[in-house]
Design a protein around this motif. Structure first.
Motif, mmCIF file in Angstrom:
data_model
loop_
_atom_site.group_PDB
_atom_site.id
_atom_site.type_symbol
_atom_site.label_atom_id
_atom_site.label_comp_id
_atom_site.label_asym_id
_atom_site.label_seq_id
_atom_site.Cartn_x
_atom_site.Cartn_y
_atom_site.Cartn_z
ATOM 1 N N HIS A 30 2.768 -2.171 9.800
ATOM 2 C CA HIS A 30 2.336 -2.937 10.979
ATOM 3 C C HIS A 30 0.815 -2.979 11.023
ATOM 4 C CE1 HIS A 30 1.672 -3.911 15.264
ATOM 5 N NE2 HIS A 30 2.853 -4.483 15.210
ATOM 6 N N PRO A 31 0.229 -4.110 11.443
ATOM 7 C CA PRO A 31 -1.240 -4.216 11.470
ATOM 8 C C PRO A 31 -1.899 -3.226 12.415
ATOM 9 C CG PRO A 31 -0.222 -6.080 12.591
ATOM 10 C CD PRO A 31 0.866 -5.361 11.859
ATOM 11 N N GLY A 32 -1.179 -2.763 13.423
ATOM 12 C CA GLY A 32 -1.750 -1.800 14.359
ATOM 13 C C GLY A 32 -1.732 -0.373 13.847
ATOM 14 N N ASN A 33 -1.062 -0.122 12.735
ATOM 15 C CA ASN A 33 -0.985 1.215 12.154
ATOM 16 C C ASN A 33 -2.080 1.355 11.111
ATOM 17 O OD1 ASN A 33 -0.353 3.678 11.069
ATOM 18 N ND2 ASN A 33 1.665 3.089 10.305
ATOM 19 N N ALA A 34 -3.208 1.941 11.495
ATOM 20 C CA ALA A 34 -4.360 2.021 10.589
ATOM 21 C C ALA A 34 -4.177 3.064 9.505
ATOM 22 C CB ALA A 34 -5.626 2.316 11.387
ATOM 23 N N GLN A 35 -3.353 4.084 9.749
ATOM 24 C CA GLN A 35 -3.213 5.181 8.802
ATOM 25 C C GLN A 35 -1.929 5.055 8.008
ATOM 26 O OE1 GLN A 35 -5.651 7.360 8.149
ATOM 27 N NE2 GLN A 35 -6.861 6.256 9.658
ATOM 28 N N ALA A 36 -2.037 4.491 6.820
ATOM 29 C CA ALA A 36 -0.885 4.429 5.931
ATOM 30 C C ALA A 36 -0.613 5.818 5.360
ATOM 31 C CB ALA A 36 -1.152 3.436 4.797
ATOM 32 N N THR A 37 0.619 6.070 4.979
ATOM 33 C CA THR A 37 1.001 7.363 4.425
ATOM 34 C C THR A 37 0.330 7.583 3.079
ATOM 35 O OG1 THR A 37 3.149 7.245 5.523
ATOM 36 C CG2 THR A 37 2.941 8.779 3.669
ATOM 37 N N ARG A 38 -0.337 8.724 2.929
ATOM 38 C CA ARG A 38 -0.993 9.049 1.659
ATOM 39 C C ARG A 38 0.042 9.593 0.678
ATOM 40 N NH1 ARG A 38 -5.885 13.280 1.521
ATOM 41 N NH2 ARG A 38 -7.016 11.508 2.414
ATOM 42 N N LEU A 39 0.065 8.992 -0.506
ATOM 43 C CA LEU A 39 0.954 9.454 -1.570
ATOM 44 C C LEU A 39 0.245 10.398 -2.533
ATOM 45 C CD1 LEU A 39 2.663 6.010 -2.333
ATOM 46 C CD2 LEU A 39 3.617 7.904 -0.991
ATOM 47 N N LYS A 40 -1.010 10.083 -2.870
ATOM 48 C CA LYS A 40 -1.796 10.949 -3.750
ATOM 49 C C LYS A 40 -3.257 10.899 -3.301
ATOM 50 C CE LYS A 40 -0.587 12.965 -6.730
ATOM 51 N NZ LYS A 40 0.011 14.330 -6.780
ATOM 52 N N ASN A 41 -3.936 12.029 -3.471
ATOM 53 C CA ASN A 41 -5.352 12.124 -3.135
ATOM 54 C C ASN A 41 -6.190 11.696 -4.335
ATOM 55 O OD1 ASN A 41 -7.911 12.840 -2.315
ATOM 56 N ND2 ASN A 41 -7.364 14.889 -1.638
ATOM 57 N N GLY A 42 -7.110 10.780 -4.123
ATOM 58 C CA GLY A 42 -7.937 10.303 -5.225
ATOM 59 C C GLY A 42 -9.055 11.241 -5.611
ATOM 60 N N SER A 43 -9.368 12.216 -4.762
ATOM 61 C CA SER A 43 -10.477 13.143 -5.025
ATOM 62 C C SER A 43 -9.988 14.331 -5.853
ATOM 63 C CB SER A 43 -11.085 13.641 -3.703
ATOM 64 O OG SER A 43 -11.588 12.577 -2.947
ATOM 65 N N ILE A 44 -9.876 14.148 -7.151
ATOM 66 C CA ILE A 44 -9.397 15.236 -7.998
ATOM 67 C C ILE A 44 -10.521 16.231 -8.265
ATOM 68 C CG2 ILE A 44 -7.680 13.736 -9.065
ATOM 69 C CD1 ILE A 44 -9.428 13.708 -11.595
ATOM 70 N N ASP A 45 -10.147 17.473 -8.613
ATOM 71 C CA ASP A 45 -11.146 18.509 -8.846
ATOM 72 C C ASP A 45 -11.634 18.491 -10.296
ATOM 73 O OD1 ASP A 45 -9.109 19.707 -10.338
ATOM 74 O OD2 ASP A 45 -8.675 21.229 -8.839
ATOM 75 N N ARG A 46 -12.574 19.391 -10.600
ATOM 76 C CA ARG A 46 -13.187 19.434 -11.931
ATOM 77 C C ARG A 46 -12.156 19.715 -13.021
ATOM 78 N NH1 ARG A 46 -18.404 20.596 -14.179
ATOM 79 N NH2 ARG A 46 -18.121 20.535 -16.442
ATOM 80 N N PRO A 78 1.758 -10.149 0.544
ATOM 81 C CA PRO A 78 3.011 -9.610 0.002
ATOM 82 C C PRO A 78 3.172 -8.107 0.226
ATOM 83 C CG PRO A 78 2.059 -11.154 -1.547
ATOM 84 C CD PRO A 78 1.036 -10.932 -0.476
ATOM 85 N N ARG A 79 2.059 -7.394 0.493
ATOM 86 C CA ARG A 79 2.129 -5.949 0.744
ATOM 87 C C ARG A 79 2.274 -5.624 2.229
ATOM 88 N NH1 ARG A 79 -2.577 -3.809 -3.462
ATOM 89 N NH2 ARG A 79 -1.280 -3.850 -5.343
ATOM 90 N N THR A 80 2.484 -6.642 3.061
ATOM 91 C CA THR A 80 2.750 -6.415 4.479
ATOM 92 C C THR A 80 4.249 -6.500 4.722
ATOM 93 O OG1 THR A 80 2.551 -8.762 5.073
ATOM 94 C CG2 THR A 80 0.534 -7.436 5.124
ATOM 95 N N GLN A 81 4.699 -5.814 5.771
ATOM 96 C CA GLN A 81 6.108 -5.897 6.148
ATOM 97 C C GLN A 81 6.422 -7.324 6.577
ATOM 98 O OE1 GLN A 81 9.484 -5.502 6.139
ATOM 99 N NE2 GLN A 81 8.825 -3.352 6.215
ATOM 100 N N GLN A 82 7.315 -7.973 5.844
ATOM 101 C CA GLN A 82 7.557 -9.408 6.043
ATOM 102 C C GLN A 82 8.252 -9.716 7.363
ATOM 103 O OE1 GLN A 82 6.410 -11.793 3.516
ATOM 104 N NE2 GLN A 82 5.329 -9.865 3.122
ATOM 105 N N THR A 83 8.872 -8.720 7.992
ATOM 106 C CA THR A 83 9.545 -8.964 9.267
ATOM 107 C C THR A 83 8.586 -8.895 10.452
ATOM 108 O OG1 THR A 83 10.127 -6.619 9.399
ATOM 109 C CG2 THR A 83 11.749 -8.111 8.406
ATOM 110 N N GLU A 84 7.344 -8.438 10.221
ATOM 111 C CA GLU A 84 6.344 -8.365 11.284
ATOM 112 C C GLU A 84 5.540 -9.661 11.358
ATOM 113 O OE1 GLU A 84 5.690 -6.020 13.460
ATOM 114 O OE2 GLU A 84 6.930 -4.353 12.726
ATOM 115 N N ASP A 85 5.110 -10.028 12.569
ATOM 116 C CA ASP A 85 4.215 -11.170 12.703
ATOM 117 C C ASP A 85 2.930 -10.886 11.921
ATOM 118 O OD1 ASP A 85 5.982 -12.504 14.327
ATOM 119 O OD2 ASP A 85 5.050 -11.790 16.186
ATOM 120 N N PHE A 86 2.394 -11.922 11.287
ATOM 121 C CA PHE A 86 1.183 -11.751 10.490
ATOM 122 C C PHE A 86 -0.018 -11.766 11.423
ATOM 123 C CE2 PHE A 86 -2.001 -13.308 7.293
ATOM 124 C CZ PHE A 86 -1.949 -12.173 6.491
ATOM 125 N N GLN A 87 -0.647 -10.596 11.603
ATOM 126 C CA GLN A 87 -1.756 -10.425 12.525
ATOM 127 C C GLN A 87 -2.946 -9.816 11.805
ATOM 128 O OE1 GLN A 87 -0.501 -8.250 16.079
ATOM 129 N NE2 GLN A 87 1.629 -8.708 15.560
#
Length: 393
Positions: free
Chosen positions: A127-143, A297-306
């Motif tokens: 949904h466009p009002g949900n700013a925080q998508a679920t994180r699957l992997k952290n891009g900040s890898i260590d040394r 295409p990466r938005t939920q198609q059942t939601e209004d496009f906002q």
């Protein structure tokens, strides 16, 4: 000015991957999103349909056809989006089993664009009002994880005869400099890690690594580790060149009409930023030209496009003629600023679910590819022979 080398970003999510199967279900790939996309507003050109239909990119036959098409129309190389997290690679089959296994693999150059951003669940975003998508992997890898990646990519990729080099140095792009610094523990540690990387490449028989930085002005992805790196960080980290990934990185998207926007103001905003980079940097800046932008295409198609955070953004759907204007602007930029090794990056070869694909579709067919050939022609590339050091024997 010599003919620039044309590099198209290659997005490798058009095959089955075990991580995707775990997260999204067996057999899932982004073809699923593309095929289920619908028109969200009047005149919206969705779904996009590849001219020859969907294909499994992790096969030599499919890769061979793409390489032949690229060379025919003046695309000299692929900057392959490369993913490596704390537990290793992701989406690597497109490169390992497709592009590098094709019979004509050496007909085109390639390099890695380390896509070290957060991997978040936008497949689709709810949904466009949900700013925080679920994180699957952290891009900040260590040394430790970074060193593991480097020890893998030098023999697996950088040592190949058709790996892109500049003055003998293998090209390696880092997408998110801020994420890299966070993962290493700070700027000093990041410099130490890249110095170590350079030493490893030298031990493999090269004069060193050609580090290429992706620069941008604004945030697009739903999550980020920190504000993007400033110009002085590029200097501190020892980069040898810089470029852009996509035009929307250089504009405030809230200033554009929604849902559909005109491409010329977006292009002008990006090139205005490029001029600033060229004036501030003491290394070459290579301009990017973007085919288009439509992540709906990466938005939920059942939601209004906002309007909202990515992927709920305005849509840019330029014609091949408008894309050609961007190519001509990039050519003029290079002519003005000069470079002994000019490059142009293109977004993208196959970012279908972001509305940016050079690959022919049923609407524009080969129009975008023909624009590249019209402006820059083709080159007579032949892979270079490389002397591989003892570290790889």
């Amino acid at each position: 000015m010599p003919r620039p080398t044309i590099l198209a970003y290659y997005f490798p999510d058009w095959h089955h991957d075990p991580r995707n199967a775990e997260w999204f279900g067996q057999g899932w790939d982004e073809w699923s999103l593309l095929e289920s996309a619908g028109s969200r507003f009047q005149g919206h050109r969705q779904p996009r349909t590849p001219l020859h239909g969907p294909f499994d990119e992790a096969t030599p036959a499919a890769a061979s056809a793409q390489i032949e098409l690229a060379r025919k129309y003046g695309v000299d190389g692929f900057l392959v989006d490369y993913y490596w997290y704390d537990d290793g690679p992701y989406l690597q089959r497109a490169l390992d089993e497709g592009l590098l296994a094709a019979g004509n693999s050496r007909d085109i150059e390639f390099a890695l664009m380390w896509a070290n951003h957060e991997l978040v669940d936008i497949f689709p975003h709810d949904h466009p009002g949900n700013a925080q998508a679920t994180r699957l992997k952290n891009g900040s890898i260590d040394r430790e994880s970074f060193e593991e990646m480097v020890r893998h990519i030098i023999p697996a990729y950088l040592s190949r005869p058709n790996y892109l080099t500049v003055e003998g140095r293998p090209w390696f792009t880092i997408y998110d400099l801020a994420n890299f610094v966070v993962g290493m523990g700070g700027t000093t540690q990041a410099v130490e890690a890249l110095t170590w990387f350079d030493d490893q490449v030298k031990q493999a028989g090269f004069p060193g690594i050609h580090l290429n930085a992706v620069l941008w002005k604004g945030d697009v992805l739903p999550t980020r580790a920190a504000p993007h790196a400033p110009i002085d960080l590029v200097r501190q980290l020892g980069f040898r060149s810089a470029t852009s990934y996509v035009w929307v990185h250089h504009a405030d998207l809230s200033h554009f009409s929604f849902p559909a926007a005109e491409i010329a103001p977006l292009r002008d905003s990006a090139f205005a930023e490029y001029e600033k980079y060229a004036a501030q940097l003491d290394i070459p800046f290579y301009p990017n030209v973007t085919v288009g932008w439509d992540p709906s295409p990466r938005t939920q198609q059942t939601e209004d496009f906002q309007r909202g955070r990515y992927p709920w953004t305005p849509v840019w759907d330029p014609t091949p003629k408008e894309f050609k204007e961007g190519l001509l602007q990039a050519k003029a930029f290079l002519d003005r600023h000069g470079s002994p090794h000019p490059f142009v990056t293109i977004n993208a070869w196959n970012e279908w679910t972001e509305g940016s694909a050079l690959l022919p579709d049923t609407f524009h067919r080969h129009g975008f590819l023909e624009a590249i050939k019209d402006v820059f022609g083709t080159s007579d590339y032949k892979p270079k022979k490389k002397e591989i050091g003892s570290a790889l024997s």
